[in-house]
Every structure is written in structure tokens, then in C-alpha cells.
Design a protein around this motif. Structure first.
Motif, mmCIF file in Angstrom:
data_model
loop_
_atom_site.group_PDB
_atom_site.id
_atom_site.type_symbol
_atom_site.label_atom_id
_atom_site.label_comp_id
_atom_site.label_asym_id
_atom_site.label_seq_id
_atom_site.Cartn_x
_atom_site.Cartn_y
_atom_site.Cartn_z
ATOM 1 N N LEU A 282 0.831 -1.212 0.000
ATOM 2 C CA LEU A 282 0.000 0.000 0.000
ATOM 3 C C LEU A 282 0.863 1.258 0.000
ATOM 4 O O LEU A 282 1.846 1.336 0.735
ATOM 5 N N PHE A 283 0.456 2.216 -0.803
ATOM 6 C CA PHE A 283 1.117 3.522 -0.851
ATOM 7 C C PHE A 283 0.165 4.468 -0.113
ATOM 8 O O PHE A 283 -0.884 4.840 -0.634
ATOM 9 N N VAL A 284 0.513 4.806 1.119
ATOM 10 C CA VAL A 284 -0.464 5.452 2.000
ATOM 11 C C VAL A 284 -0.142 6.924 2.261
ATOM 12 O O VAL A 284 0.975 7.268 2.633
ATOM 13 N N CYS A 285 -1.129 7.772 2.023
ATOM 14 C CA CYS A 285 -1.035 9.190 2.402
ATOM 15 C C CYS A 285 -2.071 9.418 3.495
ATOM 16 O O CYS A 285 -3.237 9.060 3.327
ATOM 17 N N ARG A 286 -1.643 10.008 4.598
ATOM 18 C CA ARG A 286 -2.598 10.238 5.689
ATOM 19 C C ARG A 286 -2.614 11.701 6.096
ATOM 20 O O ARG A 286 -1.571 12.325 6.262
ATOM 21 N N VAL A 287 -3.808 12.220 6.215
ATOM 22 C CA VAL A 287 -4.000 13.588 6.697
ATOM 23 C C VAL A 287 -5.344 13.624 7.422
ATOM 24 O O VAL A 287 -6.298 12.960 6.987
ATOM 25 N N ALA A 288 -5.408 14.344 8.547
ATOM 26 C CA ALA A 288 -6.665 14.417 9.289
ATOM 27 C C ALA A 288 -7.770 14.925 8.365
ATOM 28 O O ALA A 288 -7.657 15.996 7.778
ATOM 29 N N GLY A 289 -8.796 14.131 8.192
ATOM 30 C CA GLY A 289 -9.903 14.503 7.309
ATOM 31 C C GLY A 289 -9.784 13.931 5.903
ATOM 32 O O GLY A 289 -10.631 14.204 5.041
ATOM 33 N N ASN A 290 -8.738 13.119 5.665
ATOM 34 C CA ASN A 290 -8.544 12.414 4.369
ATOM 35 C C ASN A 290 -8.982 13.204 3.135
ATOM 36 O O ASN A 290 -9.765 12.723 2.323
ATOM 37 N N PHE A 291 -8.450 14.415 3.007
ATOM 38 C CA PHE A 291 -8.760 15.208 1.801
ATOM 39 C C PHE A 291 -7.544 15.292 0.893
ATOM 40 O O PHE A 291 -6.407 15.175 1.341
ATOM 41 N N ALA A 292 -7.830 15.461 -0.388
ATOM 42 C CA ALA A 292 -6.753 15.563 -1.379
ATOM 43 C C ALA A 292 -6.332 17.024 -1.518
ATOM 44 O O ALA A 292 -7.170 17.889 -1.772
ATOM 45 N N ASN A 293 -5.048 17.295 -1.320
ATOM 46 C CA ASN A 293 -4.506 18.620 -1.616
ATOM 47 C C ASN A 293 -3.355 18.426 -2.611
ATOM 48 O O ASN A 293 -3.109 17.305 -3.063
ATOM 49 N N SER A 294 -2.652 19.489 -2.927
ATOM 50 C CA SER A 294 -1.594 19.373 -3.944
ATOM 51 C C SER A 294 -0.573 18.304 -3.572
ATOM 52 O O SER A 294 -0.108 17.553 -4.431
ATOM 53 N N ASP A 295 -0.221 18.230 -2.302
ATOM 54 C CA ASP A 295 0.821 17.276 -1.891
ATOM 55 C C ASP A 295 0.342 15.826 -1.985
ATOM 56 O O ASP A 295 1.088 14.951 -2.430
ATOM 57 N N THR A 296 -0.898 15.594 -1.547
ATOM 58 C CA THR A 296 -1.379 14.203 -1.605
ATOM 59 C C THR A 296 -1.691 13.804 -3.053
ATOM 60 O O THR A 296 -1.483 12.650 -3.430
ATOM 61 N N ILE A 297 -2.150 14.757 -3.850
ATOM 62 C CA ILE A 297 -2.373 14.436 -5.272
ATOM 63 C C ILE A 297 -1.029 14.102 -5.926
ATOM 64 O O ILE A 297 -0.893 13.112 -6.653
ATOM 65 N N ALA A 298 -0.010 14.905 -5.635
ATOM 66 C CA ALA A 298 1.325 14.654 -6.210
ATOM 67 C C ALA A 298 1.845 13.285 -5.781
ATOM 68 O O ALA A 298 2.430 12.551 -6.583
ATOM 69 N N SER A 299 1.609 12.925 -4.526
ATOM 70 C CA SER A 299 2.063 11.614 -4.048
ATOM 71 C C SER A 299 1.363 10.495 -4.811
ATOM 72 O O SER A 299 1.985 9.507 -5.207
ATOM 73 N N MET A 300 0.055 10.648 -5.027
ATOM 74 C CA MET A 300 -0.686 9.625 -5.763
ATOM 75 C C MET A 300 -0.266 9.610 -7.243
ATOM 76 O O MET A 300 -0.246 8.553 -7.879
ATOM 77 N N GLU A 301 0.086 10.765 -7.767
ATOM 78 C CA GLU A 301 0.599 10.804 -9.148
ATOM 79 C C GLU A 301 1.880 9.979 -9.245
ATOM 80 O O GLU A 301 2.102 9.254 -10.215
ATOM 81 N N TYR A 302 2.721 10.103 -8.244
ATOM 82 C CA TYR A 302 3.962 9.325 -8.231
ATOM 83 C C TYR A 302 3.640 7.828 -8.209
ATOM 84 O O TYR A 302 4.208 7.043 -8.974
#
Ligand SMILES: [Zn+2]
Length: 247
Positions: free
Chosen positions: A117-137
């Protein structure tokens, strides 16, 4: 612009974005499908061949793992050998955007191993520029075929946002940034029947699935080419079960 030129330009842009990522991150670490000899030379065999699956099969792996977790029959993981196998690269079968809440832990909730699993965690599980960039990677460089936005019941971040809006107060520190990201979901369900918090948690997952699906150019094109699915689920604190709400 004619349709063919438009499609060629898009393909060219997608190729450029992958090349840009390659330049930035270096050698491809898993089975990324790229065209051209130069790119092909940079490919390596995926360290976990069993993770090279379709988006639907990846979702099945997640849900089978969640069932084991719910039933209390999680697998025993040999982390020593998994560590060694993953020194040279990774090819996770799913990207998870989950809340930072300490009770969620996606790797446990899906009974997954290292490199799965490639996991990004942030309180409220919302997509911002950083989490979108991580998922793009994950999608462009690691060929991850599935992304799940994972909300959960009784989410403190959504609850705090709702309370801050209701009382018209500004939270301290950097919390207003979090409130700003979750506000659209809370506003969208205001006045709707049912529990406001449950509705907002659900809406927040739906909104962020849509945001990731339409994030141009990398994620949106992978979705269009059916190489990627973006789904949404809600983790139940009481029994650990994940209810799918968008798939
Ligand atoms: Zn939460």
C-alpha cells in the motif's frame, strides 16, 4: 483544433509528464509501462509480481484483506524477508488516502504487507496538492492501479470543521487550513436528512474521490485509459469493516 491533433497533444503531454517524473525521481523501480527504448531500459522487474493486477483485482485484494482483519484472522507477516525483497523498489497494488486518526491504520485494516500500500494520511482524508502529487507518483512511476479514499465514522477533523462553521469560530494554529479543505463537504450536506456528521464524512469521501479522478493530467488520464480506478470507503471503528460508498 481537430480531434486527432487534440489527442496527439494530450498523449505528448502525458509522455512529457512521465519523462518529467522520471528525471525528477530517477530510475523506474517497478513495471511502469512506457514507450520508447530509452524508457524501456530504465524498467526493472517489479519486486512483488503478485501486485501487478487490474484495478478490480486490486480492490478485491483490499476487501479480502479487510475481511481477514474484521474476522481476526490477519496473516502473519515475515517482515524480515519482505524488507530484503523491497530494497530495490516497490510496486504497491493500491494507494490509500486515509485520515491520520490513530485507530485507522490502513496496513492493518487491509491486512497488507510491506510494499503493498502507498499510504497518504492527513486528518480529514482530503486531497490537496501534496497528496495528489504523491498519488501521481504512485500511479505514474509505480503503476499502482487503484486509489481508495478512506474516511471513517466519528471523524474528529470533520466534526471540528462542522462545529467551527456552526459556531462561527476560528480554530487555533494551522487548523483553519484543515477546516477550509473539509468545509465544502459539510456545507453540501447542511439541512439534509440524517446525521450531519455521518453525512459530511460520506460527502467528504465522495468529493475527494471526484477530485483525485479529475486531477489532470496524470490521474485523470490513467482513469480514462482504465489503468486506474479511484474508489471510496468508510471504516467503521466498532468492527473494522470498510463499507464501500464509491466504486
Ligand atoms: Zn478522522
Amino acid at each position: 483544433m481537430c480531434k486527432i491533433c487534440h489527442l496527439e497533444n494530450r498523449a505528448h503531454r502525458a509522455q512529457l509528464s512521465r519523462r518529467g517524473l522520471l528525471r525528477f525521481f530517477g530510475t523506474v523501480t517497478a513495471g511502469v509501462v512506457l514507450t520508447g527504448t530509452a524508457d524501456a531500459k530504465e524498467m526493472k522487474a517489479p519486486p512483488k509480481p503478485q501486485n501487478v493486477v487490474s484495478p478490480d483485482a486490486a480492490l478485491e485484494l483490499l476487501m479480502d484483506g479487510n475481511e481477514r482483519y474484521v474476522d481476526g484472522i490477519s496473516r502473519r507477516h515475515d517482515f524480515k524477508h519482505e524488507r530484503e525483497a523491497l530494497v530495490g523498489g516497490q510496486n504497491p497494488y493500491a494507494g490509500i488516502l486515509s485520515c491520520a486518526d490513530s485507530r485507522i491504520a490502513p496496513e492493518y485494516a487491509f491486512d497488507s504487507g510491506r510494499g503493498d500500500l502507498f499510504v497518504c494520511r492527513v486528518a480529514g482524508n482530503f486531497a490537496n496538492s501534496d497528496t495528489i502529487a504523491s498519488m501521481e507518483y504512485a500511479v505514474a512511476m509505480l503503476s499502482t492501479p487503484l486509489i481508495m479514499v478512506l474516511g471513517h465514522d466519528s471523524c474528529g477533523a470533520v466534526s471540528a470543521t462542522s462545529k467551527s462553521l456552526k459556531d462561527n469560530t476560528t480554530l487555533p494554529g494551522h487548523l483553519p487550513s484543515l477546516v477550509k479543505s473539509i468545509t465544502p463537504a459539510v456545507n453540501a450536506v447542511a439541512g439534509k436528512p440524517g446525521d450531519l456528521l455521518d453525512n459530511a464524512i460520506r460527502q467528504n469521501v465522495i468529493d475527494n474521490v471526484a477530485k483525485l479522478k479529475t486531477a489532470t493530467p496524470i490521474l485523470s488520464e490513467a482513469v480514462e485509459q482504465r489503468k486506474l480506478k479511484v474508489v471510496g470507503g468508510i471504516y467503521k471503528l466498532r468492527n473494522g469493516r470498510i463499507d464501500m460508498i464509491v466504486w
